[in-house]
Design an enzyme around this catalytic site. Structure first.
Site, mmCIF file in Angstrom:
data_model
loop_
_atom_site.group_PDB
_atom_site.id
_atom_site.type_symbol
_atom_site.label_atom_id
_atom_site.label_comp_id
_atom_site.label_asym_id
_atom_site.label_seq_id
_atom_site.Cartn_x
_atom_site.Cartn_y
_atom_site.Cartn_z
ATOM 1 C CG HIS A 79 -1.939 1.635 1.555
ATOM 2 N ND1 HIS A 79 -3.044 1.485 0.556
ATOM 3 C CD2 HIS A 79 -1.322 2.035 1.932
ATOM 4 C CE1 HIS A 79 -3.496 2.565 0.787
ATOM 5 N NE2 HIS A 79 -2.515 3.742 1.785
ATOM 6 C CD GLU A 80 1.638 3.105 3.691
ATOM 7 O OE1 GLU A 80 2.292 4.473 2.865
ATOM 8 O OE2 GLU A 80 1.360 3.044 4.150
ATOM 9 C CG HIS A 83 -0.014 6.363 -0.420
ATOM 10 N ND1 HIS A 83 -0.488 6.811 -0.836
ATOM 11 C CD2 HIS A 83 -0.324 5.727 0.493
ATOM 12 C CE1 HIS A 83 -1.385 6.152 -0.566
ATOM 13 N NE2 HIS A 83 -1.411 5.692 0.875
#
Length: 96
Positions: A79-80, A83
């Protein structure tokens, strides 16, 4: 509305120093969270300390003693990474 224990200019000056690059929605979220912090301590006004705790809570997330499993860590890492990739691909995003 939110009743402050000191002047708006004092709070605004401190918030601007603690929240560089924050959008208006982020600031609104911090103001709401500061009011919640004040309410939890049964305060009649929102103090600078309430705002600082709200910023810590918004930026750092909720305190948790939970130990993440290997699968959860992998999901969060992906997920990170998403980003980071999105910020790299979109030219007008803030630098990492």
């Amino acid at each position: 509305g939110i009743t402050l224990d000191s002047g708006v200019e004092d709070i605004a000056g401190r918030l601007s120093g603690l929240t560089p690059g924050f959008a208006g929605a982020h600031i609104a979220n911090i103001c709401n969270e500061a009011a919640i912090v004040a309410a939890r301590r049964n305060g009649e006004t929102v103090t600078l300390d309430d705002f600082e705790q709200a910023i810590d809570r918004i930026v750092g997330g909720l305190a948790s003693n939970k130990i993440m499993s290997k699968d959860e860590r992998s999901i969060v890492a992906h997920h990170e990474a998403g980003h980071a990739v999105a910020g790299w691909v979109f030219g007008h995003a803030d630098p990492l």
